[in-house]
Design a protein around this motif. Structure first.
Motif, mmCIF file in Angstrom:
data_model
loop_
_atom_site.group_PDB
_atom_site.id
_atom_site.type_symbol
_atom_site.label_atom_id
_atom_site.label_comp_id
_atom_site.label_asym_id
_atom_site.label_seq_id
_atom_site.Cartn_x
_atom_site.Cartn_y
_atom_site.Cartn_z
ATOM 1 N N UNK A 1 1.908 8.749 -9.645
ATOM 2 C CA UNK A 1 2.354 9.866 -10.456
ATOM 3 C C UNK A 1 3.792 9.753 -10.910
ATOM 4 N N UNK A 2 4.430 8.645 -10.590
ATOM 5 C CA UNK A 2 5.822 8.437 -10.985
ATOM 6 C C UNK A 2 5.951 7.279 -11.986
ATOM 7 N N UNK A 3 4.824 6.871 -12.525
ATOM 8 C CA UNK A 3 4.852 5.805 -13.522
ATOM 9 C C UNK A 3 4.131 4.548 -13.098
ATOM 10 N N UNK A 4 3.862 4.416 -11.786
ATOM 11 C CA UNK A 4 3.129 3.249 -11.303
ATOM 12 C C UNK A 4 1.678 3.636 -11.086
ATOM 13 N N UNK A 5 0.799 3.010 -11.816
ATOM 14 C CA UNK A 5 -0.631 3.264 -11.658
ATOM 15 C C UNK A 5 -1.245 2.061 -10.958
ATOM 16 N N UNK B 1 3.498 5.975 -2.663
ATOM 17 C CA UNK B 1 4.719 6.747 -2.908
ATOM 18 C C UNK B 1 5.057 6.851 -4.399
ATOM 19 N N UNK B 2 4.659 5.830 -5.174
ATOM 20 C CA UNK B 2 4.987 5.812 -6.600
ATOM 21 C C UNK B 2 3.878 6.391 -7.478
ATOM 22 N N UNK C 1 12.500 5.951 -4.232
ATOM 23 C CA UNK C 1 11.324 5.206 -3.772
ATOM 24 C C UNK C 1 10.215 6.134 -3.274
ATOM 25 N N UNK C 2 10.371 7.420 -3.516
ATOM 26 C CA UNK C 2 9.323 8.370 -3.156
ATOM 27 C C UNK C 2 9.130 8.551 -1.666
ATOM 28 N N UNK C 3 10.184 8.360 -0.880
ATOM 29 C CA UNK C 3 10.076 8.473 0.579
ATOM 30 C C UNK C 3 10.041 9.942 0.998
ATOM 31 N N UNK D 1 0.838 -1.197 0.000
ATOM 32 C CA UNK D 1 0.000 0.000 0.000
ATOM 33 C C UNK D 1 0.876 1.250 0.000
ATOM 34 N N UNK D 2 1.899 1.233 0.847
ATOM 35 C CA UNK D 2 2.809 2.380 0.939
ATOM 36 C C UNK D 2 3.549 2.599 -0.368
#
Length: 451
Positions: A70-74, A67-68, A385-387, A62-63
């Protein structure tokens, strides 16, 4: 073995601090029994660290999706609570059978029941008396008693880890490891209201206050209602819900929820052992032991959470058990427990990790040191990793360059802290750590920039 004794050794407690000792003695040809009031495996494997980490693994998905975004992971990740608990049981359901079968294969008698000392070399178990030349106690810890009205309504951590369905509104009493980790699990699993009630000024008291401050921000950003200086006075059951009365500096408050979880900490699980009959002294922190893990009755040893020894962590209990086992077999004190730098991790998301001295403790000791403190959300390892929350605080002694303490928050912390512990145990200086060549890019490769 004397005919007056049924066993050479009886181990009370079937977890990490006891099973290793039982195996050592059995391998040496001793007649051994291992007793536990529950299936063998102990808290960590069955009711604590391991099952908890399996639930966290699910919520990490879920996290990661959040975090991803809008960064390519839908992805729209969500937790199916019954499936998650079933996943956890793929480990916990099989462990007792494996452990008990392994003990029996080693020639150990596996027994169940509540053991109670009746003398210096005897116990009562299920209406029978068993005698042994030696005993080893590793009964672990239990949730502490709060002595508040309505305490019987509290759900234990053991029960929480086995809930068939997730309640929608959950309150956690306390702000330590258990409460913070479980609150993060519950919120990411979809609970609409999660409240943490901590009576002190901040949660996770033993951890660095600056990094805990970052975790508090992350916790509140997740949607958890974290209330400090909140003393729980009473828990009242009202139909299908609970009203928790809380005293705070601003006045009395009421938290309404579907479940109240005990998360205030644990105490040595020794109340039912009748230790006085065995001549074993104990105090608030547990059974009194010396550096050989020997109690005040020289034929009885103790280790782990039930003893007044080192940090209450699974690897510590295993290390203490090894010392006790060596001394038991030698018939004298040939090993003394010596604790290396011991890392500890809170498995919230982000994780918080620590090893060595805190900044306050180092100052109290009069040490001269530099404080390396920085937020690292802009570092590549966090950005990748969008942390949102990551950072470190490392204490470096001025004259020697040795690492006095390391405190971390963010992705990779649970492994980085182990590397710090290894470096500290080996006496490596900050310059020696800087000179090391790590695989890159990796979380380990960030360590040289922290010292």
């Amino acid at each position: 073995m004397s005919g007056a004794h049924d066993y050479d050794l009886i181990v009370i407690g079937g977890g990490t601090g006891g099973n290793g000792v039982a195996r050592m003695a059995a391998n040496a040809g001793w007649k051994v029994a291992s007793i536990d009031s529950e299936p063998h495996g102990g808290t960590c494997a069955l009711r604590g660290c391991d099952p908890k980490k399996m639930l966290i693994a699910v919520t990490e998905g879920v996290e990661w999706a959040a975090n991803m975004k809008g960064k390519g992971l839908e992805a729209q990740a969500s937790v199916d609570w019954p499936d998650m608990i079933a996943f956890k049981r793929t480990f916990t359901d099989v462990m007792p059978g494996r452990i008990e079968a392994g003990l029996e294969k080693a020639g150990i008698d596996v027994l169940h029941g509540e053991a109670r000392f009746t003398g210096r070399d005897s116990i009562a178990l299920n209406g029978e008396t068993l005698r042994a030349k030696h005993f080893h106690i590793a009964t672990g810890a239990r949730p502490m008693t709060l002595s508040i009205p309505g305490e019987q309504h509290l759900t234990t951590s053991t029960e929480f880890l086995d809930l068939p369905e997730r309640p929608d509104r959950i309150a956690f009493v306390g702000g330590g490891f258990i409460a913070m980790e479980f609150a993060h699990i519950a919120k990411r699993a979809g609970a609409s209201e999660v409240t943490v009630l901590e009576m002190m000024d901040r949660p996770l008291g033993p951890f660095d206050p600056d990094l805990v401050g970052m975790l508090v921000e992350a916790t509140e950003d997740l949607g958890i209602d974290l209330r400090t200086q909140a003393k729980v006075l009473e828990i009242d059951k009202q139909g299908d819900e609970y009203a928790v009365t809380v005293e705070r500096p601003t006045g009395t408050q009421t938290v309404t929820c579907d479940m109240v979880v005990h998360g205030t900490g644990r105490v040595p699980n020794i109340d039912g052992l009748n230790l006085a009959a065995a001549g074993v002294e104990y105090g608030r922190r547990g059974i009194k032991v010396d550096a050989a893990m020997r109690t005040t009755n020289p034929t009885i040893f103790a280790a782990g959470d039930c003893a007044d020894s080192g940090l209450k962590l699974t690897p510590v209990s295993a290390a203490e058990g090894r010392v006790a086992g060596k001394n038991l077999l030698a018939g004298k004190d040939v090993r003394m427990v010596k604790y290396p730098p011991i890392p500890s991790v809170v498995f919230t998301l982000p994780m918080v990790a620590t090893v060595g001295l805190s900044e306050a403790a180092a100052r109290e000791q009069g040490l001269k040191f530099d404080v390396h403190f920085e937020k690292t959300d802009g570092w590549y390892s966090s950005m990748r990793v969008g942390a949102k929350w990551s950072g470190y605080k490392v204490l470096v002694e001025q004259d020697t360059g040795r690492i006095l303490g390391a405190h971390l928050i963010g992705p990779g912390s649970e492994e980085q802290i182990n590397l710090f512990a290894m470096a500290m145990g080996a006496g490596q200086t900050a310059n020696q750590i800087k000179a090391m060549i790590f695989a890159y890019p990796s979380y380990a490769s960030d360590i040289g920039s922290m010292v």
